[in-house]
Design an enzyme around this catalytic site. Structure first.
Site, PDB file in Angstrom:
ATOM      1  N   TYR A   1      -2.702  -1.361   9.997  1.00  7.92           N
ATOM      2  CA  TYR A   1      -2.571  -1.310   8.701  1.00  7.92           C
ATOM      3  C   TYR A   1      -1.308  -1.067   7.806  1.00  7.92           C
ATOM      4  O   TYR A   1      -0.699  -1.814   7.383  1.00  7.92           O
ATOM      5  CB  TYR A   1      -3.903  -0.624   7.908  1.00  7.92           C
TER       6      TYR A   1
ATOM      7  N   SER B   1       0.769  -1.110  -0.063  1.00  6.09           N
ATOM      8  CA  SER B   1      -0.040   0.173   0.075  1.00  6.09           C
ATOM      9  C   SER B   1       0.949   1.171  -0.017  1.00  6.09           C
ATOM     10  O   SER B   1       2.024   1.098   0.621  1.00  6.09           O
ATOM     11  CB  SER B   1      -0.841   0.086   1.414  1.00  6.09           C
TER      12      SER B   1
END
Length: 259
Positions: free
Chosen positions: A151, A138
């Protein structure tokens, strides 16, 4: 037909970026194993793609599931040439609000799931002297963001895992690279189902001023999985509309609409 004659496993392949990648890989000639917990969506996508794809119920956090998946795919579709570690979950919560169970769940899916995937498909690729692994990280694996402690930790971990795997497997013919999407118009980042124009309004402070499409991320995975990337390993491809390089301060020179 960049993937003609190759077999690919795509985790989280039933919807979102995974579904876009499954469709693109099938269109480029691959036999696609759609691996996901979403049975209805996965079966429907496999039916849509016909003989090019099969759906497999799969939990990326289970080592036993990984062994069963690889054995089934090899029996049904042939040796695994490509793995796209795409399955992931998102949690918005401050560090103090994040429980240990929350944190571990995100790491189990986003990081340990990719580790187990490499462990499962890697030996076969090494034995054949070829293979390509694409780990989906990401943009938050390139920077920090408040509210994304679990995350971001998992996605930074994917970067380290990718680099180590590239080092250990490169001389054995296996390439390992990572893709770092920014905002992408999927259920994960657009749970309200807003229109693309509505979503784009929240991206006015990044260079390309819009959210990404799942197909745009899929094309990056296709490149890394194909022979076009034959000299790339340990690479980090950022597909984020310029988010990681910086964001505009409204009203200052260089910002949109300011001379």
């Amino acid at each position: 037909m960049k993937l003609q004659g190759k077999t690919a496993i795509i985790t989280g392949g039933a919807r979102g970026m995974g579904a876009a990648t499954s469709r693109l890989f099938a269109a480029e000639g691959a036999k696609v194993a759609i691996a996901d917990l979403l049975d209805a969506e996965g079966a429907a996508l496999a039916a849509e793609l016909g003989d090019a794809a099969r759906f497999y119920h799969h939990d990326v956090t289970s080592q036993d599931d990984w062994a069963k998946l690889v054995a089934a795919v090899e029996a049904d579709l042939g040796p695994v040439d490509i793995l796209v570690n795409n399955a992931g979950i998102l949690l918005f919560r401050t560090l103090f609000e994040t429980t240990l169970a929350d944190y571990q769940k995100v790491l189990n899916v986003n990081l340990i799931g990719e580790f187990l995937g490499i462990k499962a498909v890697g030996p076969g690729m090494v034995a054949r002297g070829k293979g390509a692994i694409v780990n989906i990280s990401s943009v938050d694996g390139m920077k920090g963001a408040n509210g994304l402690g679990a995350y971001a930790s998992s996605k930074w971990g994917v970067r380290g895992l990718t680099r180590v795997a590239a080092m250990e497997l490169g001389h054995k013919g296996v390439r390992v690279n990572s893709v770092h999407p920014g905002g992408v118009d999927t259920i994960m980042s657009n749970q309200e189902g807003r229109s693309r124009d509505q979503v784009d309004q929240g991206y006015g402070n990044i260079p390309l001023q819009r959210i990404g499409a799942p197909e745009e991320v899929a094309k990056a995975s296709l490149f890394l999985a194909s022979d076009d990337a034959s000299y790339l390993t340990g690479a980090e491809i950022v597909v984020d509309g310029g988010m990681v390089i910086g964001q505009y301060y409204e009203g200052f020179p260089g910002a949109p609409g300011v001379e």
